[in-house]
Design a protein around this motif. Structure first.
Motif, PDB file in Angstrom:
ATOM      1  N   GLU A   1     -24.660 -23.025  54.621  1.00 49.62           N
ATOM      2  CA  GLU A   1     -23.293 -23.008  54.543  1.00 49.62           C
ATOM      3  C   GLU A   1     -22.701 -23.147  53.352  1.00 49.62           C
ATOM      4  O   GLU A   1     -21.737 -22.191  52.948  1.00 49.62           O
ATOM      5  CB  GLU A   1     -22.686 -24.278  55.349  1.00 49.62           C
ATOM      6  CG  GLU A   1     -21.204 -24.273  55.483  1.00 49.62           C
ATOM      7  CD  GLU A   1     -20.556 -25.337  56.464  1.00 49.62           C
ATOM      8  OE1 GLU A   1     -19.171 -25.493  56.310  1.00 49.62           O
ATOM      9  OE2 GLU A   1     -21.151 -26.043  56.955  1.00 49.62           O
ATOM     10  N   LEU A   2     -23.360 -23.872  52.092  1.00 48.67           N
ATOM     11  CA  LEU A   2     -22.783 -23.838  50.826  1.00 48.67           C
ATOM     12  C   LEU A   2     -22.881 -22.275  50.287  1.00 48.67           C
ATOM     13  O   LEU A   2     -22.209 -21.914  49.484  1.00 48.67           O
ATOM     14  CB  LEU A   2     -23.468 -25.053  49.930  1.00 48.67           C
ATOM     15  CG  LEU A   2     -22.885 -26.386  50.193  1.00 48.67           C
ATOM     16  CD1 LEU A   2     -23.975 -27.339  49.652  1.00 48.67           C
ATOM     17  CD2 LEU A   2     -21.351 -26.590  49.777  1.00 48.67           C
TER      18      LEU A   2
ATOM     19  N   ARG B   1     -33.198 -30.780  59.055  1.00 55.31           N
ATOM     20  CA  ARG B   1     -32.173 -29.589  59.696  1.00 55.31           C
ATOM     21  C   ARG B   1     -31.017 -29.739  59.211  1.00 55.31           C
ATOM     22  O   ARG B   1     -30.330 -28.594  58.698  1.00 55.31           O
ATOM     23  CB  ARG B   1     -32.426 -29.451  61.153  1.00 55.31           C
ATOM     24  CG  ARG B   1     -31.950 -28.442  61.800  1.00 55.31           C
ATOM     25  CD  ARG B   1     -31.650 -28.488  63.230  1.00 55.31           C
ATOM     26  NE  ARG B   1     -30.502 -29.477  63.419  1.00 55.31           N
ATOM     27  CZ  ARG B   1     -30.350 -30.108  64.380  1.00 55.31           C
ATOM     28  NH1 ARG B   1     -30.902 -29.856  65.676  1.00 55.31           N
ATOM     29  NH2 ARG B   1     -29.510 -31.148  64.448  1.00 55.31           N
ATOM     30  N   ASP B   2     -30.253 -30.820  59.628  1.00 57.03           N
ATOM     31  CA  ASP B   2     -28.793 -30.767  59.370  1.00 57.03           C
ATOM     32  C   ASP B   2     -28.650 -30.322  57.803  1.00 57.03           C
ATOM     33  O   ASP B   2     -27.691 -29.617  57.374  1.00 57.03           O
ATOM     34  CB  ASP B   2     -28.443 -32.315  59.790  1.00 57.03           C
ATOM     35  CG  ASP B   2     -28.279 -32.585  61.110  1.00 57.03           C
ATOM     36  OD1 ASP B   2     -28.342 -31.482  61.855  1.00 57.03           O
ATOM     37  OD2 ASP B   2     -28.012 -33.602  61.199  1.00 57.03           O
ATOM     38  N   TYR B   3     -29.466 -31.032  56.824  1.00 59.19           N
ATOM     39  CA  TYR B   3     -29.234 -30.741  55.513  1.00 59.19           C
ATOM     40  C   TYR B   3     -29.626 -29.226  55.062  1.00 59.19           C
ATOM     41  O   TYR B   3     -28.828 -28.475  54.194  1.00 59.19           O
ATOM     42  CB  TYR B   3     -29.828 -31.690  54.462  1.00 59.19           C
ATOM     43  CG  TYR B   3     -29.227 -32.975  54.441  1.00 59.19           C
ATOM     44  CD1 TYR B   3     -28.224 -33.208  53.583  1.00 59.19           C
ATOM     45  CD2 TYR B   3     -29.744 -34.190  54.837  1.00 59.19           C
ATOM     46  CE1 TYR B   3     -27.457 -34.117  53.316  1.00 59.19           C
ATOM     47  CE2 TYR B   3     -28.960 -35.207  55.060  1.00 59.19           C
ATOM     48  CZ  TYR B   3     -27.780 -35.364  54.125  1.00 59.19           C
ATOM     49  OH  TYR B   3     -27.097 -36.751  54.096  1.00 59.19           O
ATOM     50  N   ARG B   4     -30.315 -28.778  55.926  1.00 59.16           N
ATOM     51  CA  ARG B   4     -30.698 -27.236  55.665  1.00 59.16           C
ATOM     52  C   ARG B   4     -29.417 -26.480  56.080  1.00 59.16           C
ATOM     53  O   ARG B   4     -29.085 -25.411  55.471  1.00 59.16           O
ATOM     54  CB  ARG B   4     -31.961 -26.762  56.292  1.00 59.16           C
ATOM     55  CG  ARG B   4     -33.221 -26.987  55.654  1.00 59.16           C
ATOM     56  CD  ARG B   4     -34.402 -26.247  56.310  1.00 59.16           C
ATOM     57  NE  ARG B   4     -34.549 -26.721  57.592  1.00 59.16           N
ATOM     58  CZ  ARG B   4     -35.283 -27.810  57.825  1.00 59.16           C
ATOM     59  NH1 ARG B   4     -35.890 -28.463  57.047  1.00 59.16           N
ATOM     60  NH2 ARG B   4     -35.694 -27.897  59.390  1.00 59.16           N
TER      61      ARG B   4
ATOM     62  N   ALA C   1     -21.398 -17.113  48.196  1.00 61.79           N
ATOM     63  CA  ALA C   1     -21.544 -15.713  48.098  1.00 61.79           C
ATOM     64  C   ALA C   1     -20.257 -15.101  48.517  1.00 61.79           C
ATOM     65  O   ALA C   1     -19.972 -14.222  47.845  1.00 61.79           O
ATOM     66  CB  ALA C   1     -22.715 -15.303  49.504  1.00 61.79           C
ATOM     67  N   ALA C   2     -19.537 -15.623  49.326  1.00 58.83           N
ATOM     68  CA  ALA C   2     -18.026 -15.150  49.864  1.00 58.83           C
ATOM     69  C   ALA C   2     -17.295 -15.127  48.450  1.00 58.83           C
ATOM     70  O   ALA C   2     -16.495 -14.246  48.132  1.00 58.83           O
ATOM     71  CB  ALA C   2     -17.326 -15.951  50.998  1.00 58.83           C
ATOM     72  N   LYS C   3     -17.135 -15.956  47.759  1.00 58.98           N
ATOM     73  CA  LYS C   3     -16.431 -16.384  46.562  1.00 58.98           C
ATOM     74  C   LYS C   3     -17.022 -15.342  45.536  1.00 58.98           C
ATOM     75  O   LYS C   3     -16.021 -14.755  44.869  1.00 58.98           O
ATOM     76  CB  LYS C   3     -16.465 -17.744  45.813  1.00 58.98           C
ATOM     77  CG  LYS C   3     -15.851 -18.805  46.436  1.00 58.98           C
ATOM     78  CD  LYS C   3     -16.116 -20.000  45.535  1.00 58.98           C
ATOM     79  CE  LYS C   3     -15.898 -21.368  46.375  1.00 58.98           C
ATOM     80  NZ  LYS C   3     -16.143 -22.429  45.204  1.00 58.98           N
TER      81      LYS C   3
END
Length: 179
Positions: A168-169, A160-163, A174-176
């Motif tokens: 987040e990445l 779950r943490d890696y998902r 997408a913001a970039k």
């Protein structure tokens, strides 16, 4: 689609052999130039050693994810890494980013880990991911079985943490793209 190219124990000898090759610092970058047309992301997992393989990866990269254990002594290695990144940026790859820190092996039950995470966030500010990879026996087991955590036990806390990290990445990318 996701494609993986696994490393092997032979990479240790490659680190020594690279140094015998002209322009060794640029070998990985020249190979990846061809692949970049077919992939949105190329992730290169490096050992914690700052050797020829790591220099090659930094020369080929645009950014860095820096896993950092939430333990005091882990910060000592960061100083050397940041000096290496600065040196690579100045001499080999001016497009190399500063990197983002990924807190790992975090045990929320201990005060020292919570304080360490707060200190990392206070000092490095926006350079630290919101995602934190917690301590998980399932992550250890997945490594022992030679399997990614997301395959070994997709429902585990570590998976779950890696998902969360992946999301987040992707949100940052997408913001970039919208800028």
């Amino acid at each position: 689609s996701l494609k993986l190219i696994a490393g092997s124990r032979h990479l240790a000898s490659l680190a020594v052999e690279l140094l015998k090759t002209a322009n060794w610092e640029y070998l990985l970058r020249s190979y990846l130039r061809v692949l970049k047309r077919d992939y949105h992301f190329v992730l290169i997992d490096c050992p914690p050693a700052l050797n020829a393989l790591t220099i090659n990866a930094l020369t080929a990269s645009s950014d860095i994810i820096i896993p950092l254990q939430t333990h005091y002594f882990s910060l000592e290695g960061l100083k050397e890494l940041f000096l290496t990144v600065q040196s690579v940026r100045q001499g080999l790859n001016p497009h190399l980013g500063d990197g983002r820190i990924l807190p790992t092996l975090f045990d929320k039950r201990t005060r020292v880990n919570r304080e360490m995470l707060d200190s990392i966030r206070d000092y490095f500010k926006d350079q630290v991911f919101q995602t934190v990879i917690g301590t998980s026996i399932r992550l250890v087991e997945s490594v022992m079985h030679g399997m990614p955590a997301l395959v070994y036990d997709p429902g585990s806390v570590g998976a779950r943490d890696y998902r969360y990290l992946c999301w987040e990445l992707l949100e940052k990318e997408a913001a970039k793209m919208q800028e």
